[in-house]
Design an enzyme around this catalytic site. Sequence first.
Site, PDB file in Angstrom:
ATOM      1  N   ASN A  48      -7.855  13.229   0.297  1.00 18.99           N
ATOM      2  CA  ASN A  48      -9.264  13.570   0.275  1.00 18.99           C
ATOM      3  C   ASN A  48     -10.139  12.326   0.131  1.00 18.99           C
ATOM      4  O   ASN A  48     -11.182  12.205   0.788  1.00 18.99           O
ATOM      5  CB  ASN A  48      -9.555  14.547  -0.867  1.00 18.99           C
ATOM      6  CG  ASN A  48     -10.955  15.116  -0.789  1.00 18.99           C
ATOM      7  OD1 ASN A  48     -11.320  15.737   0.204  1.00 18.99           O
ATOM      8  ND2 ASN A  48     -11.736  14.904  -1.830  1.00 18.99           N
ATOM      9  N   THR A  49      -9.704  11.391  -0.696  1.00 21.54           N
ATOM     10  CA  THR A  49     -10.473  10.161  -0.901  1.00 21.54           C
ATOM     11  C   THR A  49     -10.493   9.316   0.368  1.00 21.54           C
ATOM     12  O   THR A  49     -11.536   8.764   0.742  1.00 21.54           O
ATOM     13  CB  THR A  49      -9.887   9.359  -2.076  1.00 21.54           C
ATOM     14  OG1 THR A  49      -9.955  10.161  -3.258  1.00 21.54           O
ATOM     15  CG2 THR A  49     -10.654   8.085  -2.309  1.00 21.54           C
ATOM     16  N   LYS A  71      -8.074  -1.891   4.528  1.00 24.62           N
ATOM     17  CA  LYS A  71      -6.712  -1.505   4.153  1.00 24.62           C
ATOM     18  C   LYS A  71      -6.725  -0.344   3.147  1.00 24.62           C
ATOM     19  O   LYS A  71      -6.130  -0.421   2.064  1.00 24.62           O
ATOM     20  CB  LYS A  71      -5.933  -2.695   3.593  1.00 24.62           C
ATOM     21  CG  LYS A  71      -5.796  -3.856   4.569  1.00 24.62           C
ATOM     22  CD  LYS A  71      -4.962  -4.977   3.988  1.00 24.62           C
ATOM     23  CE  LYS A  71      -4.845  -6.148   4.943  1.00 24.62           C
ATOM     24  NZ  LYS A  71      -6.119  -6.915   5.056  1.00 24.62           N
ATOM     25  N   LEU A  72      -7.367   0.738   3.531  1.00 22.55           N
ATOM     26  CA  LEU A  72      -7.504   1.883   2.643  1.00 22.55           C
ATOM     27  C   LEU A  72      -6.145   2.509   2.320  1.00 22.55           C
ATOM     28  O   LEU A  72      -5.264   2.585   3.164  1.00 22.55           O
ATOM     29  CB  LEU A  72      -8.392   2.954   3.292  1.00 22.55           C
ATOM     30  CG  LEU A  72      -9.823   2.568   3.663  1.00 22.55           C
ATOM     31  CD1 LEU A  72     -10.534   3.758   4.290  1.00 22.55           C
ATOM     32  CD2 LEU A  72     -10.577   2.070   2.446  1.00 22.55           C
TER      33      LEU A  72
END
Length: 227
Positions: A67-68, A61-62
């Site tokens: 960018n990360t 569940k990012l």
Amino acid sequence: MNGSLIVGLDLPTVAEAEKAVRELDGVVDFYKIGYRLVFGGGLEFARDLAAEGKKVFLDMKLLDIDNTVAEGVENIAKMGVSMLTLHAYPKAMRAAVAAAKGSDLCLLGVTVLTSMDADDVREAGYADDPATLVRKRAAQAREAGMGGIVCSAAEAAAVREILGGDMAIVTPGIRPAGAEKGDQKRVMTPADALRAGATHLVVARPIIGAPDRRAAAQAILDEMQAA
């Protein structure tokens, strides 16, 4: 529609997860690894399962700055896992899709957690009810080029109309008839979930917590086949 059963390895240690996989060998070949196991050595275990030819659904569940998210997805794509979740926020999804391009990683947008009902969604600050929010995020996932979404089976039929026939619909909160709901609030039986348009069913406690895990998994597969 034929569906895939994904067993949630919601266990505290890799040793216990390895035991569950041994018990289910020959019946199940698709496993979900989430926070609990990840923080107990589960990332290396996920790599090992993938190397053995098992399918792995990495439920992380990012959600972070573009960018990360992209950098995380790039490395996860190298692990050989089959599926990865991120919260279905448009910018995060677009970043993830670009980062996963050229790989076999199926990216899944998490719409509304199956532990949340209308009161929970309202408390979190959303004006929409769960069903409306799920439909909105499903459309955004399709526009971003995601591989599928995660939603309650209760919303699967409406979501299928939005996604068309190609995208995956992964449904947690699956409970065989007569099983306890636990902390899930929007649940459905395996057969009903498939009829509603789900392609992958995630089942954890009804299998992992069963005295005979193999028999419990087979019973769910039989119900899926009958559907």
